[in-house]
Motif scaffolding. Structure first.
Motif, PDB file in Angstrom:
ATOM      1  N   PHE B 386       1.505  -2.393  17.477  1.00  0.00           N
ATOM      2  CA  PHE B 386       2.207  -2.504  19.101  1.00  0.00           C
ATOM      3  C   PHE B 386       3.573  -2.247  18.865  1.00  0.00           C
ATOM      4  O   PHE B 386       4.432  -2.026  19.699  1.00  0.00           O
ATOM      5  CB  PHE B 386       1.875  -3.650  19.427  1.00  0.00           C
ATOM      6  CG  PHE B 386       2.391  -4.119  20.794  1.00  0.00           C
ATOM      7  CD1 PHE B 386       1.694  -3.884  21.874  1.00  0.00           C
ATOM      8  CD2 PHE B 386       3.528  -4.724  21.250  1.00  0.00           C
ATOM      9  CE1 PHE B 386       1.766  -3.961  23.345  1.00  0.00           C
ATOM     10  CE2 PHE B 386       3.835  -5.015  22.462  1.00  0.00           C
ATOM     11  CZ  PHE B 386       3.001  -4.366  23.503  1.00  0.00           C
ATOM     12  N   CYS B 387       4.474  -2.958  17.667  1.00  0.00           N
ATOM     13  CA  CYS B 387       5.774  -2.841  17.613  1.00  0.00           C
ATOM     14  C   CYS B 387       6.191  -2.461  16.297  1.00  0.00           C
ATOM     15  O   CYS B 387       5.234  -2.106  15.409  1.00  0.00           O
ATOM     16  CB  CYS B 387       6.430  -4.292  17.915  1.00  0.00           C
ATOM     17  SG  CYS B 387       6.447  -5.319  16.319  1.00  0.00           S
ATOM     18  N   ALA B 388       7.226  -2.294  16.165  1.00  0.00           N
ATOM     19  CA  ALA B 388       7.637  -1.594  14.739  1.00  0.00           C
ATOM     20  C   ALA B 388       7.624  -2.492  13.317  1.00  0.00           C
ATOM     21  O   ALA B 388       7.771  -2.288  12.445  1.00  0.00           O
ATOM     22  CB  ALA B 388       9.292  -1.370  14.877  1.00  0.00           C
ATOM     23  N   LEU B 389       7.343  -3.921  13.781  1.00  0.00           N
ATOM     24  CA  LEU B 389       7.256  -4.845  12.535  1.00  0.00           C
ATOM     25  C   LEU B 389       5.996  -4.215  11.472  1.00  0.00           C
ATOM     26  O   LEU B 389       6.026  -3.890  10.212  1.00  0.00           O
ATOM     27  CB  LEU B 389       6.861  -6.151  12.938  1.00  0.00           C
ATOM     28  CG  LEU B 389       6.891  -7.202  11.777  1.00  0.00           C
ATOM     29  CD1 LEU B 389       7.117  -8.671  12.283  1.00  0.00           C
ATOM     30  CD2 LEU B 389       5.363  -7.332  11.293  1.00  0.00           C
ATOM     31  N   GLY B 390       4.848  -4.006  12.290  1.00  0.00           N
ATOM     32  CA  GLY B 390       3.486  -3.718  11.451  1.00  0.00           C
ATOM     33  C   GLY B 390       3.926  -2.135  10.723  1.00  0.00           C
ATOM     34  O   GLY B 390       3.562  -1.924   9.586  1.00  0.00           O
ATOM     35  N   ASP B 391       4.276  -1.325  11.603  1.00  0.00           N
ATOM     36  CA  ASP B 391       4.711  -0.050  11.221  1.00  0.00           C
ATOM     37  C   ASP B 391       5.549  -0.096   9.753  1.00  0.00           C
ATOM     38  O   ASP B 391       5.475   0.324   9.047  1.00  0.00           O
ATOM     39  CB  ASP B 391       5.706   0.629  12.320  1.00  0.00           C
ATOM     40  CG  ASP B 391       4.907   1.426  13.128  1.00  0.00           C
ATOM     41  OD1 ASP B 391       3.522   1.534  12.891  1.00  0.00           O
ATOM     42  OD2 ASP B 391       5.498   2.246  13.896  1.00  0.00           O
ATOM     43  N   GLY B 392       6.772  -0.658  10.126  1.00  0.00           N
ATOM     44  CA  GLY B 392       7.716  -1.229   8.980  1.00  0.00           C
ATOM     45  C   GLY B 392       7.041  -1.335   7.560  1.00  0.00           C
ATOM     46  O   GLY B 392       7.300  -1.120   6.473  1.00  0.00           O
ATOM     47  N   ALA B 393       6.225  -2.469   7.858  1.00  0.00           N
ATOM     48  CA  ALA B 393       5.604  -3.206   6.812  1.00  0.00           C
ATOM     49  C   ALA B 393       4.659  -2.094   6.037  1.00  0.00           C
ATOM     50  O   ALA B 393       4.714  -2.197   4.772  1.00  0.00           O
ATOM     51  CB  ALA B 393       4.571  -4.426   7.263  1.00  0.00           C
ATOM     52  N   ALA B 394       3.898  -1.193   6.572  1.00  0.00           N
ATOM     53  CA  ALA B 394       2.991  -0.377   6.164  1.00  0.00           C
ATOM     54  C   ALA B 394       3.692   0.810   5.615  1.00  0.00           C
ATOM     55  O   ALA B 394       3.418   1.178   4.323  1.00  0.00           O
ATOM     56  CB  ALA B 394       2.133   0.156   7.207  1.00  0.00           C
ATOM     57  N   TRP B 395       4.965   1.120   6.165  1.00  0.00           N
ATOM     58  CA  TRP B 395       5.866   2.426   5.476  1.00  0.00           C
ATOM     59  C   TRP B 395       6.399   1.804   4.444  1.00  0.00           C
ATOM     60  O   TRP B 395       6.413   2.471   3.391  1.00  0.00           O
ATOM     61  CB  TRP B 395       6.762   2.329   6.697  1.00  0.00           C
ATOM     62  CG  TRP B 395       7.624   3.796   6.759  1.00  0.00           C
ATOM     63  CD1 TRP B 395       7.287   4.676   6.111  1.00  0.00           C
ATOM     64  CD2 TRP B 395       8.909   3.981   7.403  1.00  0.00           C
ATOM     65  NE1 TRP B 395       8.015   5.782   6.185  1.00  0.00           N
ATOM     66  CE2 TRP B 395       9.043   5.293   7.121  1.00  0.00           C
ATOM     67  CE3 TRP B 395       9.605   3.467   7.924  1.00  0.00           C
ATOM     68  CZ2 TRP B 395      10.155   5.912   7.357  1.00  0.00           C
ATOM     69  CZ3 TRP B 395      11.062   3.868   8.432  1.00  0.00           C
ATOM     70  CH2 TRP B 395      11.441   5.034   8.137  1.00  0.00           C
ATOM     71  N   ALA B 396       6.838   0.515   4.405  1.00  0.00           N
ATOM     72  CA  ALA B 396       7.464   0.064   3.126  1.00  0.00           C
ATOM     73  C   ALA B 396       6.486   0.055   1.994  1.00  0.00           C
ATOM     74  O   ALA B 396       6.712   0.496   0.849  1.00  0.00           O
ATOM     75  CB  ALA B 396       8.284  -1.304   3.424  1.00  0.00           C
ATOM     76  N   LEU B 397       5.423  -0.321   2.068  1.00  0.00           N
ATOM     77  CA  LEU B 397       4.354  -0.539   1.215  1.00  0.00           C
ATOM     78  C   LEU B 397       4.051   0.731   0.767  1.00  0.00           C
ATOM     79  O   LEU B 397       3.894   1.167  -0.499  1.00  0.00           O
ATOM     80  CB  LEU B 397       3.048  -1.339   2.078  1.00  0.00           C
ATOM     81  CG  LEU B 397       1.853  -1.405   1.152  1.00  0.00           C
ATOM     82  CD1 LEU B 397       2.253  -1.986  -0.487  1.00  0.00           C
ATOM     83  CD2 LEU B 397       0.628  -2.193   1.585  1.00  0.00           C
ATOM     84  N   ARG B 398       3.759   1.804   1.795  1.00  0.00           N
ATOM     85  CA  ARG B 398       3.468   3.053   1.289  1.00  0.00           C
ATOM     86  C   ARG B 398       4.374   3.790   0.389  1.00  0.00           C
ATOM     87  O   ARG B 398       4.105   4.204  -0.585  1.00  0.00           O
ATOM     88  CB  ARG B 398       3.520   3.918   2.456  1.00  0.00           C
ATOM     89  CG  ARG B 398       2.319   4.279   2.731  1.00  0.00           C
ATOM     90  CD  ARG B 398       2.207   5.346   3.995  1.00  0.00           C
ATOM     91  NE  ARG B 398       0.836   5.702   4.404  1.00  0.00           N
ATOM     92  CZ  ARG B 398       0.548   6.543   5.358  1.00  0.00           C
ATOM     93  NH1 ARG B 398       1.612   6.899   6.292  1.00  0.00           N
ATOM     94  NH2 ARG B 398      -0.578   6.812   5.770  1.00  0.00           N
ATOM     95  N   ALA B 399       5.480   3.249   0.479  1.00  0.00           N
ATOM     96  CA  ALA B 399       6.679   4.131  -0.448  1.00  0.00           C
ATOM     97  C   ALA B 399       6.581   3.497  -1.753  1.00  0.00           C
ATOM     98  O   ALA B 399       6.579   4.133  -2.785  1.00  0.00           O
ATOM     99  CB  ALA B 399       8.201   3.816   0.268  1.00  0.00           C
TER     100      ALA B 399
END
Ligand code: FMN
Ligand code: SF4
Ligand code: FES
Lengths: 170, 419, 808
Positions: B386-399
């Motif tokens: 829904f918001c960028a928190l979850g996005d950011g979390a997954a994005w950072a983990l992916r890296a």
């Protein structure tokens, strides 16, 4: 705390201040957060009877007050020790040895995170980043920041705090 | 050393005093804005300054203001996002504790521009000193006639209040912040409508970061040209970088954004404590980490986006060779899952699941397909929340999975980190 | 119109339509959890994500408005993958206890996983467990936190539709948990709508717990028997026993909504004391007789009365069907030769003015806008007059809140009792019943000459109404109890006509507290008006001391303790009662005939909207409960009258031929048989420029006693329910009272007395009441002190003492 408190007494204590802060907002609901802070400043914790009193003062549903009190971590729903240690365990602190410092605190106080010492002096909370990563590892005790913590330094700090309060009690 | 604007007075212990602030040119920006510009002209000036938001997304500030309708018939609100909670970030605290009038002055200019008469400063509850310093600054500004009715003799009036946060990282997300001021659980609101149209109390609202506001007095005092002369063309003006982690000299540095990550770490952070970097997180833990091989990237919005990361809050966390990437990933994922507001399923459930797997791996109980499973899980979170928190979390983990797969494999196979 | 492409086909939709709505309209299914029509859009479950060409991210279909030339894919690989991911993630912590979950077989999560899931899960870790035992949130709602998927439908329905704000969410993130204050539901209406909207087995019904499985039950679509809102509901039975009441998103004006009475009160059909055989009082003792004997007895009695020009009264319950009502009045008019036909002895106001009052009623009824409430509520200004709508017609109240909650200055309320809608009203006024007419009058005046509060209300309301193009009046029936009934009716009529003369579109609807009041009147169960509101030729003056009272399904003695049917029942030599249950009236009866109960017969009701809806039997009639039509025919037959129709089909045919607007009545019809329309009223309405209202005055220190239904009662039948009476927490008197400092409300008791009768009940404090008014639910008065209501005046003046009895 509020075992000897009644809704009437809380209302008497807080109505004026809460009404005052409520004036800063166009709707009463907005004053729930400051109202909870006012109650917490006065009684140390917030609980069911406080929610009820605030709901009556602001004329909002009681569940709204409880929702807010339970969503935000800084409303204390259980009694804290004289010193509330908020210990940062987030990445920057972790990289600089926070785990080790924490282990020392736990050993020194003989409690785990989230607990209060038997003598009621210390409550230990592990918290997320508190915006002091450049001086990590860090903790806040009541409202004061302690920087550059090490395993030894933290013991000295705790000893000093304990001494301070015991002296003040005398 | 570059010229310091935002941090010019930071070492002066009396900088928070309004008379000290005024002596160093404080509130002349406001006088200029109010005295010589219409609200629309203020917006135009900010647009031409190229100022981009310092809170995370880098959205052009003037453009954001211009979305506020002129004839909504409703009150307009201005909010300052001082909920600084992104791990690795501590610049707003410095500004508020040491030189809070920059913020107050900037907010008055912004409120004038968007025709707002009520402003809230949302300061995170743990920032005790910031709260009292800003409180004092507001009181002093009222006393000096910068706040209240008919500011500086104009017919512009503004009231400014502090709304104390109470410990919820998500309230830094601007719509969650608005919900929080409304007295609710801090959960993000549906967009559209955007806050500029229907924000606080369903009224037009602008939310900006502390540092964004702090830039404004300087823009009006020293002019748009001065501002655009600093840094790259698409990211002008001074920027505060927060340096932390395995560095010899962590701290807040004011620099133009054309500096490279390596330069920042080596020349300002004075290098890694062990002498050798493994990686760095460039913009708070939501920003995907960059391995040391990529340190020549320039620290502006578009350059970092080009390498699949972001400037974010400009909280730079340096990791030297002793750092365990799976541990950092575990801790950041735990952070996000702990701070998830709980509104949307992928973030609430997915991140906790990811954290469980990461804990398992770290404890030496990882399964061979766990990294693959984490990758799949990130796919089920990234872009779907829904918001960028979850996005950011997954994005950072992916890296971390992308740049350091061998560390995961080694942990799972050998139960130890390769040297 | 907006053109866009959906799964390769081009469609046109109205601007502002969401992708979800557009897709569902063309039967493209997009799975959802958090979305629900009527509730604010959350877009939090992320099940409905779809792909829009040119956009980087998938977007929620529920919250994304279609724009021109948008190209949408609902079944692309990305979308399908996202759905699989969402479901897998949701199942990560969801307990797989379907075999013991009450929701098994009708669970949206289960269905979605079956339809859109991947089939396997890679979650090896322990699931989160909030607690191992479920919590009873109150007497009807039980909660299993482990199964909750945080769609927040329950929280939203509770706040946005019901208006209780009893449910909320505690904690955050994965710890988020639906709850009430202190794990119980304060201020809960017990409507169970949260259970209905829960997609999984998190919120469940306690009465239904572990009782049955969806596939084991027989479902019967029917219409609720409680109030005039006329909600559609599904009664689920197993082996003829009622297991549960459900509502259905697709049916009725109520969709998924019901109130506590509808959802939990249906068990009344198993309560009460059933009459099992015909009885005749012989030498003072009720004695079982054959059907033949009882009918013979009635026939002879009627013949005798007719021969001696005696008087017969008939009273029928407004819970009887249109078909029964039609035949009842026919029996009365054609065979019993009487037009003294009554339906609700609470509406004593009719008695005072006689034919004139009924003519005034007709004027208003002719104006009754027989169309969907939903449409009526779209008016620019909605005026609720003389009703506690959220207690008496709760679902009408929910629908009103749903429509008006976000509209400023659209709702006005003037009533004797505060209601759950007061908090979204633009203005409210506490008004004694009987003064509704004077308020209408004041609204027409430039400077109304009434009390300060009324002036304040009127000055607020006048400009709102003046600026509205459409005005809806929702009128309760409390004023029909008062002496001012006629004045009120005339002024309502007058005011509506004035508004129309000003060019406004006006809709008027009654808020009846009984399910078929309008139908009964349409069928001619009124002294002056035979079926279809044709003016009666028969103006024989009524003898107030009838020789016989024939009561069908009603309970005049247990009712209002005054009024013509009460007097008749208390005094007549021959009291005939045909009913399913024993009552206070059967105690005095001369002849008692067993009848099928609600739920054992089919027929139709006409609801407040004027919509005719089916009621069906959920089980066979009790053995001796002979169909009412049969009995009516048999009575006519023993009297030698040529009478008919005889079959249910023929009854319906006759109604469709003789009552306008009932043409769609059909024995085999589905639930909804369309809207009736009132006979246009040609008669002149009475415009009176000024009028003296008898504003009742209570001597200093005394109170007005008002009554009616509350959230858990709907007249006598609700007292037959096992569940309902327990939900309200027992009898109470509601009033506005200054509680002494330091005292808890629970310490207070109220004693209400009048004419030597008194009743002591706990105090229910409500600061929104007028200071000189006390409310006691009618079901409480009927059981314990109906005499408090007796006398010609409503509201009656009573003495009230409030005693702080410390319960220590
Ligand atoms: C999870 C999350 C946390 C955020 N935290 C902050 C914060 O602490 N401070 C901040 O200024 N912006 C934060 N933001 C960004 C804000 O949503 C918003 O973009 C910003 O306040 C706008 O101000 P600006 O235009 O001046 O940058 C956060 C965003 C997200 C998604
Ligand atoms: S992504 Fe996380 S924080 Fe954002 S709305 Fe969803 S649950 Fe809340
Ligand atoms: S139905 Fe659209 S996000 Fe839940």
């Amino acid at each position: 705390m509020t075992t000897d408190q009644s809704i009437a007494s809380i209302t008497a204590d807080l109505t004026d201040e809460i009404q005052q802060v409520a004036k800063q907002y166009p709707i009463r609901r907005s004053a729930i957060m400051p109202a909870l802070y006012l109650a917490q400043d006065k009684y140390g914790t917030v609980d069911g009877i406080v929610y009820q009193a605030i709901s009556e003062i602001l004329d909002v549903p009681e569940i709204w007050v409880f929702e807010v009190a339970s969503f935000y971590s800084m409303y204390n729903r259980t009694k804290l020790g004289n010193y509330h240690i908020q210990f940062c365990t987030n990445v920057a602190c972790m990289l600089l040895g926070a785990d080790n410092v924490l282990a020392n605190i736990q050993k020194r106080l003989d409690i785990n995170a989230g607990e209060t010492t038997d003598d009621g002096l210390f409550t230990l909370s592990c918290v997320e980043c508190i915006g002091a990563c450049d001086v990590a590892p860090v903790m806040i005790v009541n409202e004061k920041y302690y920087n550059y913590l090490t395993g030894e330094r933290v013991i000295e700090i705790l000893d000093q705090l304990e001494k301070d309060i015991k002296e003040a009690a005398k | 050393m570059n010229e310091q604007a935002l941090l010019k007075n930071i070492r002066n212990p009396d900088a928070s005093d309004i008379t000290v602030y005024e002596k160093s040119g404080g509130y002349t920006g406001l006088r200029k804005a109010l005295g010589t510009c219409s609200p629309d002209e203020v917006i135009e000036k900010v647009k031409s300054s190229g100022l981009r938001g310092r809170g995370g997304a880098g959205f052009p500030t003037g453009m954001k203001w211009s979305f506020v309708p002129k004839d909504s018939g409703k009150p307009h609100y201005l909010c300052c996002n001082a909920d600084e909670g992104e791990p690795g970030t501590f610049k707003d605290r410095l500004l508020m504790e040491r030189d809070p009038h920059q913020l107050v002055e900037g907010m008055i200019i912004a409120a004038y521009a968007i025709n707002s008469n009520i402003a809230y400063v949302y300061i995170r509850g743990e920032y005790f000193l910031s709260i009292s310093r800003v409180e004092e600054a507001i009181a002093a500004a009222y006393a000096a006639g910068y706040l209240g009715k008919n500011i500086l003799g104009s017919d512009f009036s503004l009231d400014m209040y502090i709304h104390k946060g109470a410990g919820a990282y998500i309230c830094g997300e601007e719509t969650a912040l608005l919900e929080s001021i409304e007295g609710k659980r801090g959960q993000p609101k549906l967009k559209p409508p955007f806050p500029a149209v229907a924000g606080l109390y369903q009224c037009p609202t602008v939310v900006n970061n502390v540092e964004t506001f702090a830039c404004l007095p300087h823009i009006f005092r020293r002019g748009v040209d001065w501002f655009t002369s600093i840094g790259p063309a698409d990211a002008p003006g001074p920027k505060l970088f927060c340096l932390s982690g395995h560095l010899n000299k962590p701290g807040v540095y004011e620099l133009p954004m054309d500096i490279s990550l390596g330069d920042l770490l080596e020349n300002y952070g004075r290098g890694a404590r062990t002498g050798k970097f493994k990686a760095a997180i460039p913009g708070g833990v939501s920003a995907p980490m960059i391995p040391s091989s990529g340190f020549d990237v320039q620290m502006d919005f578009s350059s970092l986006a080009a390498v699949d990361s972001m400037l974010g809050s400009a909280g730079v966390i340096a990791l030297d060779e002793t750092a365990s990437i799976p541990s950092v990933a575990r801790r950041t994922t735990e952070f996000f899952s702990h701070e998830s507001c709980g509104k949307c399923a992928p973030c609430r459930e997915g991140l906790t699941w990811a954290a469980k797997i990461l804990r398992r791996i770290e404890a030496g109980d990882g399964l061979p397909d766990d990294p693959a499973q984490l990758e799949v899980l990130c796919g089920g979170i990234f872009g779907l929340t829904f918001c960028a928190l979850g996005d950011g979390a997954a994005w950072a983990l992916r890296a971390t999975l992308k740049h350091f797969p061998h560390e995961y494999e080694a942990l799972i196979k050998n139960r130890s980190i390769p040297a | 119109m907006t053109k866009f492409v959906l799964d390769g086909k081009e469609f046109e939709v109205a601007p502002g339509t969401t992708i979800l709505t557009a897709a569902r309209a063309v039967e493209i299914e997009i799975p959802t959890f958090c979305y629900q029509d009527r509730l604010t859009t959350l877009a939090s479950c992320r099940m409905c994500l779809i792909e829009i060409e040119g956009r980087r991210k998938l977007e929620p279909a529920c919250a994304t408005v279609v724009s021109d030339d948008m190209v949408v894919h609902t079944r692309s690989e990305k979308v399908v993958g996202a759905r699989e991911d969402m479901l897998e993630i949701l199942l990560a912590n969801h307990p797989l206890d379907c075999p013991i979950c009450d929701k098994g077989g009708e669970c949206e999560l289960q269905d979605s996983v079956f339809e859109y899931g991947k089939g396997d899960s890679r979650f090896y870790d322990d699931k989160r467990v909030f607690r191992t035992r479920d919590i009873n949130l109150n007497d009807v709602i039980v909660f299993n936190a482990n199964r909750c998927i945080q769609c927040q439908r329950c929280v939203r329905v509770c706040e946005e539709v019901v208006g209780d704000v009893a449910l909320g969410t505690a904690e955050k993130g994965l710890d988020s948990e639906i709850t009430g204050v202190g794990n119980s539901l304060k201020d809960c209406s017990h409507c169970g709508n949260c259970i209905e909207v829960c997609p999984v087995g998190a919120l469940m019904s306690i009465p239904y717990r572990y009782k049955a499985r969806p596939w084991d039950m027989v479902q019967t679509e029917t219409t609720c028997a409680m109030c005039g809102t006329g909600c559609s509901l599904t009664a689920e039975t197993r082996d003829g026993k009622l297991m549960r009441i459900k509502s259905n998103y697709e049916t009725g004006l109520n969709g998924e909504l019901l109130c506590a009475k509808g959802r939990f009160g249906f068990d009344f059909i198993d309560g009460g004391q059933r009459i099992t055989e015909p009885l005749i009082r012989k030498n003072g003792v009720l004695t079982a007789v054959s059907w033949d004997e009882s009918i013979e007895f009635i026939g002879t009695a009627v013949k005798n009365i007719r021969d001696t020009n005696g008087q017969i009264y008939g009273q029928i319950s407004p819970r009887q069907t249109n078909e029964t009502a039609y035949m009842f009045q026919k029996l009365m008019r054609d065979v019993f030769k009487t037009h003294a036909i009554y339906s609700s002895n609470r509406f004593e106001g009719f008695a005072f003015g006689g034919p004139d009052t009924l003519q005034a009623l007709h004027n208003v009824i002719a104006h009754h806008s027989r169309k969907p409430l939903k449409e009526v509520l779209n008016a620019d200004c909605v005026f609720v007059l003389g009703s506690n709508i959220t207690d008496e017609n709760p679902v009408s109240g929910y629908l009103t809140r749903t429509t008006l909650r976000d509209r400023k200055n659209a709702l006005l309320i003037a009533s004797s009792r505060p209601s759950g809608l007061d908090n979204i009203a633009s203005a409210t006024l506490r008004l004694l019943p009987g003064l509704e007419g004077s308020l209408m009058e004041a609204l027409t005046k430039v400077e109304p000459a009434t009390s300060d509060k009324t002036v304040e209300f009127v000055t607020h309301a006048q400009p709102l109404i003046a600026s509205a193009n459409t005005v809806a009046l929702l009128i309760g029936t409390e004023f029909l109890r008062t002496k001012n009934a006629q004045n009120c009716l005339e002024w309502i009529d007058n005011y509506t006509r004035q508004l129309e003369a000003d060019g406004k579109t006006v809709a008027v609807q009654f808020l009846f507290d009984r399910p078929n009041q309008l139908g009964l009147w349409d069928m001619g169960c009124l002294p002056e008006f035979p079926p279809d509101w044709r003016k009666s030729e028969d103006h024989t003056p009524l003898n107030t001391n009838p020789d016989m009272l024939y009561v069908l399904g009603a309970d005049p003695i247990g009712g209002a303790a005054s009024g013509s049917c009460y007097d008749a029942a208390m005094n007549t030599e021959c009291l005939v009662v045909q009913d399913a249950y024993f009552s206070q009236t059967t105690e005095r009866a001369t002849v008692i005939l067993p009848a099928p109960s609600y739920g054992e017969a089919i027929g139709s009701y006409t609801n407040n909207e004027g919509r005719v809806q089916k009621i069906r039997n959920v089980r066979p009639a009790a053995p001796n409960a002979r169909p009412i039509l049969d009995v009516i025919n048999a009575i006519a037959l023993v009297m030698g009258d040529r009478f008919g129709p005889h079959s249910p089909e023929d009854v319906i045919t006759e109604i469709t031929q003789s009552v306008q607007g009932y043409q769609k009545l059909d024995l085999k019809a589905e639930n909804d048989m369309g809207f009736t329309f009132g006979r246009p009223n040609k008669s002149e309405h009475l415009v009176r420029e000024t009028h003296q209202f008898n504003a009742p005055e209570a001597p200093k220190g005394s109170y007005f006693l008002i009554t009616g239904d509350d959230k858990f009662s709907a007249g006598t039948i609700s007292t037959h329910s096992k569940i309902l009476p327990s939900l309200g927490g027992g009898p109470y008197a509601e009033m506005n009272f200054e509680v002494q400092n330091g005292r808890e409300i629970d310490d207070y008791k109220v004693t209400v007395s009048r004419n030597g009768v008194s009743l002591t009940v706990p105090l229910k404090l409500n600061k929104s009441f007028a200071k000189d008014v006390v409310f006691i639910p009618e079901s409480v008065l009927q059981l314990q002190a109906s005499k408090l209501l007796s006398g010609p005046q409503y509201p009656g003046v009573v003495d009230v003492t409030v005693s702080p009895e410390l319960s220590d």
